[in-house]
Scaffold this motif. Structure first.
Motif, PDB file in Angstrom:
ATOM      1  N   SER A  80       0.833  -1.205   0.000  1.00 36.31           N
ATOM      2  CA  SER A  80       0.000   0.000   0.000  1.00 36.31           C
ATOM      3  C   SER A  80       0.874   1.264   0.000  1.00 36.31           C
ATOM      4  N   LEU A  81       1.920   1.272   0.841  1.00 38.46           N
ATOM      5  CA  LEU A  81       2.819   2.439   0.886  1.00 38.46           C
ATOM      6  C   LEU A  81       3.564   2.593  -0.441  1.00 38.46           C
ATOM      7  N   ASP A  82       4.064   1.455  -0.956  1.00 37.80           N
ATOM      8  CA  ASP A  82       4.806   1.514  -2.231  1.00 37.80           C
ATOM      9  C   ASP A  82       3.933   2.051  -3.356  1.00 37.80           C
ATOM     10  N   SER A  83       2.666   1.639  -3.392  1.00 34.44           N
ATOM     11  CA  SER A  83       1.828   2.089  -4.511  1.00 34.44           C
ATOM     12  C   SER A  83       1.600   3.603  -4.422  1.00 34.44           C
ATOM     13  N   THR A  84       1.533   4.137  -3.205  1.00 32.38           N
ATOM     14  CA  THR A  84       1.408   5.595  -3.039  1.00 32.38           C
ATOM     15  C   THR A  84       2.674   6.294  -3.520  1.00 32.38           C
ATOM     16  N   TRP A  85       3.826   5.785  -3.104  1.00 32.76           N
ATOM     17  CA  TRP A  85       5.093   6.391  -3.524  1.00 32.76           C
ATOM     18  C   TRP A  85       5.284   6.280  -5.040  1.00 32.76           C
ATOM     19  N   GLN A  86       4.883   5.121  -5.608  1.00 27.36           N
ATOM     20  CA  GLN A  86       5.008   4.945  -7.069  1.00 27.36           C
ATOM     21  C   GLN A  86       4.231   6.049  -7.794  1.00 27.36           C
ATOM     22  N   GLN A  87       3.032   6.322  -7.275  1.00 31.66           N
ATOM     23  CA  GLN A  87       2.178   7.352  -7.882  1.00 31.66           C
ATOM     24  C   GLN A  87       2.754   8.755  -7.640  1.00 31.66           C
ATOM     25  N   ASP A  88       3.104   9.034  -6.381  1.00 28.06           N
ATOM     26  CA  ASP A  88       3.587  10.380  -6.023  1.00 28.06           C
ATOM     27  C   ASP A  88       4.873  10.737  -6.756  1.00 28.06           C
ATOM     28  N   TRP A  89       5.747   9.774  -6.907  1.00 32.45           N
ATOM     29  CA  TRP A  89       7.061  10.051  -7.484  1.00 32.45           C
ATOM     30  C   TRP A  89       7.148   9.717  -8.973  1.00 32.45           C
ATOM     31  N   GLY A  90       6.013   9.250  -9.563  1.00 32.15           N
ATOM     32  CA  GLY A  90       6.010   8.897 -10.980  1.00 32.15           C
ATOM     33  C   GLY A  90       6.998   7.787 -11.293  1.00 32.15           C
ATOM     34  N   MET A  91       7.138   6.826 -10.367  1.00 32.65           N
ATOM     35  CA  MET A  91       8.075   5.710 -10.567  1.00 32.65           C
ATOM     36  C   MET A  91       7.307   4.395 -10.401  1.00 32.65           C
ATOM     37  N   PRO A  92       6.639   3.936 -11.490  1.00 34.08           N
ATOM     38  CA  PRO A  92       5.748   2.774 -11.371  1.00 34.08           C
ATOM     39  C   PRO A  92       6.426   1.483 -10.906  1.00 34.08           C
ATOM     40  N   ASP A  93       7.746   1.408 -11.039  1.00 33.92           N
ATOM     41  CA  ASP A  93       8.436   0.173 -10.630  1.00 33.92           C
ATOM     42  C   ASP A  93       9.109   0.295  -9.262  1.00 33.92           C
TER      43      ASP A  93
END
Ligand SMILES: [Zn+2]
Length: 262
Positions: free
Chosen positions: A83-96
């Motif tokens: 859940s945290l990673d998916s937020t960071w992926q979105q916020d930082w534009g880094m899907p991987d």
């Protein structure tokens, strides 16, 4: 008949799993003076306990800077690392993007994202919820980032030049993480002549908290809290040094003298 029963069992277990899974993903929100807290059902019995950490942390940050948070913000308590990673992926534009095990939280002007602290022992390394002093300091550290972001020209810290040591050093020092152990580790590294040459490399390696935190500790002692607070707006090293009227090498030399004299 046997096959039918098996099918019904599988169906039942499937529905049970889905219902547990979706329950975990249902978010609740409440408002507490100046911020909203969102959490999932996983934390419904922990939230009162967590709230005491948030309240104390906010109070400490405001006392340190002798000023209130400027804007409202959100605290999101994530039930899992996914859940945290998916937020960071979105916020930082880094899907991987996949976070490392020691990463449990982040803070910017608008929000603080954190893995449910009671999950740290199983989902993280270097952090244990069972140590209340460390837990409090970590939450306060993130709240310092929120406070800092609300005064910085780059509120989400995406546009910083040579300032990692200051952002992290400020949060480390103001939260109380720059304790006697960290200071003595830095003193020993100084004796062994194992100190990086430039501020931009202070936020790296095992001593990053102590190195960055003690530079901000030194700035506070030398220039005072008011001057330190006035530095929160800068997003590049050049402007910060200009405001202090020192060069980087002068600052590092004086920081060494300060640490040696402690
Ligand atoms: Zn930090």
């Amino acid at each position: 008949m046997h096959i039918k029963l098996k099918t019904i069992c599988i169906l039942f277990l499937g529905l049970l799993f889905l219902s547990c899974h979706s329950q975990r993903d249902i978010w609740n929100t409440y408002e507490q003076g100046g911020y909203h807290v969102s959490y999932t059902l996983l934390d419904q019995h922990n939230i009162k306990e967590y709230e005491t950490y948030f309240t104390k942390g906010k109070r400490r940050v405001e006392a340190f800077f002798q000023s209130p948070f400027k804007d409202h913000f959100y605290i999101n308590i994530h039930p899992s690392r996914v859940s945290l990673d998916s937020t960071w992926q979105q916020d930082w534009g880094m899907p991987d993007f996949k976070s490392q095990c020691w990463m449990v939280a982040s803070g910017t002007a608008a929000k603080l994202d954190i893995i449910s602290p009671k999950q740290w022992d199983s989902l993280a390394c270097e952090h244990s919820y069972s140590n209340p002093i460390h837990t409090q300091r970590l939450i306060t550290h993130e709240l310092v980032h929120v406070f800092h972001g609300q005064r910085n020209v780059s509120p989400d810290f995406s546009d910083l030049t040579g300032m990692d040591w200051f952002v992290e050093g400020l949060a480390t020092y103001a939260s109380g993480q720059c304790d006697a152990t960290r200071v003595s580790e830095v003193k020993n590294a100084l004796l062994r002549n194992e100190i990086p040459d430039t501020l931009s490399t202070f936020w790296s390696g095992k001593l990053r908290y102590g190195l960055s935190g003690t530079v901000v500790m030194y700035l506070d002692a030398r220039f005072g809290r008011e001057k330190l607070s006035s530095l929160l707006r800068y997003n590049n090293l050049k402007d910060l040094l200009h405001a202090l009227e020192v060069t980087e090498s002068e600052l590092l030399r004086d920081w060494r003298d300060y640490i040696n004299a402690l």
